[in-house]
Design an enzyme around this catalytic site. Structure first.
Site, PDB file in Angstrom:
ATOM      1  NE  ARG A   1       6.088  -0.161  10.005  1.00 40.14           N
ATOM      2  CZ  ARG A   1       4.981  -0.310   9.277  1.00 40.14           C
ATOM      3  NH1 ARG A   1       4.921   0.222   8.067  1.00 40.14           N
ATOM      4  NH2 ARG A   1       3.957  -0.978   9.744  1.00 40.14           N
TER       5      ARG A   1
ATOM      6  NE  ARG B   1       7.721  -2.483   6.231  1.00 40.88           N
ATOM      7  CZ  ARG B   1       6.403  -2.592   6.345  1.00 40.88           C
ATOM      8  NH1 ARG B   1       5.631  -2.036   5.438  1.00 40.88           N
ATOM      9  NH2 ARG B   1       5.875  -3.244   7.343  1.00 40.88           N
TER      10      ARG B   1
ATOM     11  NE  ARG C   1       1.966  -4.650  11.141  1.00 39.91           N
ATOM     12  CZ  ARG C   1       3.080  -4.582  10.406  1.00 39.91           C
ATOM     13  NH1 ARG C   1       4.231  -4.989  10.914  1.00 39.91           N
ATOM     14  NH2 ARG C   1       3.040  -4.093   9.197  1.00 39.91           N
TER      15      ARG C   1
ATOM     16  NE  ARG D   1      -4.690  -0.940   9.912  1.00 42.09           N
ATOM     17  CZ  ARG D   1      -3.566  -0.557   9.306  1.00 42.09           C
ATOM     18  NH1 ARG D   1      -3.513   0.555   8.624  1.00 42.09           N
ATOM     19  NH2 ARG D   1      -2.515  -1.315   9.379  1.00 42.09           N
TER      20      ARG D   1
ATOM     21  CE  LYS E   1      -2.060  -1.105   3.882  1.00 34.70           C
ATOM     22  NZ  LYS E   1      -1.295  -2.353   4.197  1.00 34.70           N
TER      23      LYS E   1
END
Ligand code: AP5
Ligand code: MG
Length: 230
Positions: free
Chosen positions: A167, A135, A178, A96, A21
């Protein structure tokens, strides 16, 4: 279609953690001169600045849980009010939950707008986990991947030169939470927006360029189109 004709459009990018996203939102909005509203980025900025919102959000984010709806809706309302309604927007990570979607519809209606299109980016769980583990994120919001999309200079953002970070919520245990929060709280939005006739599905498993091309086609933005129409 060029940027001027698209001014004011509202697009929502929906999909699991790690599906792309942010990667796609920043590219599409950047090319078209639209705003990119990532609620995850807004929360991380608040956290970095040490605001009350950031401190409240931290405990939810670190656990991989959702920040309460009323906090998120207030944040987005304020952000939209400061932005004006004539600019296109790409939402990433918001809404969300169904209550967030209802609140967004109400806020936009006050501006004479609506959610024009919701793009569901789809990829298998193993692809998501591989992407998240590689990432690296820039404080600017741009994301990289050590395997698939490395920065020119390892460890630093191409745009701002800032050091890239891993992160805090990208640890395997938190990623599992998540993903399950997505399935329980966010996946119902697929039916919600499908019933309103605005949902399109895009295969998120190709490389970044392929997904970008499919996304542009899905939202009716020609390949190579830019904010100036050049
Ligand atoms: P948020 O920041 O929104 O995280 P998320 O939804 O978990 O999504 P991610 O940012 O992990 O994934 P992405 O889809 O953006 O993928 P990316 O482009 O980075 O939210 C974080 C937290 O904030 C939440 O857990 C919650 O606590 C809170 N929060 C935020 N919004 C909220 C809300 N509305 N309500 C309540 N709480 C909220 O890509 C992933 C990696 O893959 C990158 O390395 C990228 O380079 C790579 N990649 C991307 N596309 C490709 C491709 N096509 N091929 C190969 N690699 C690719
Ligand atoms: Mg993101």
């Amino acid at each position: 279609m060029n940027g001027a004709q698209s001014a004011g459009r509202v697009i929502v990018l929906l999909g699991s953690p790690g599906v792309g996203k942010g990667t796609q939102g920043i590219r599409l909005s950047g090319a078209m001169g639209w705003a990119h509203v990532s609620t995850g980025d807004l929360l991380r900025a608040a956290l970095k600045a040490g605001t009350a919102l950031g401190l409240e959000a931290r405990k939810f984010m670190d656990a991989g849980e959702l920040v309460p709806d009323e906090v998120m809706v207030d944040l987005v309302r304020e952000h939209l009010a400061a932005m004006g309604s004539d600019r296109g927007v790409v939402f990433d990570g918001f809404p969300r939950t169904v209550p967030q979607a209802e609140a967004l519809g109400a806020v936009l209606a006050e501006e004479g707008r609506q959610v024009d299109q919701v793009v569901l980016l789809e990829a298998d769980a193993e692809v998501l986990v591989r992407r998240i583990s590689g990432r690296r994120s820039s404080p600017s919001g741009r994301v990289y991947n050590v395997h698939f999309d490395p920065p020119r200079r390892p460890g630093f953002c191409d745009d701002t030169g800032e050091p890239l970070i891993h992160r805090a919520d990208d640890q395997p245990e938190t990623v599992r939470t998540r993903l399950s929060v997505y399935r329980e709280a966010t996946a119902p939005l697929v039916g919600y927006y499908d019933a309103r006739g605005v949902l399109v599905r895009v295969d998120g498993e190709g490389d970044i360029g392929e997904v970008q091309a499919a996304l542009r086609e899905a939202v009716g933005v020609a390949r190579g189109a830019t904010a100036t129409g050049a």
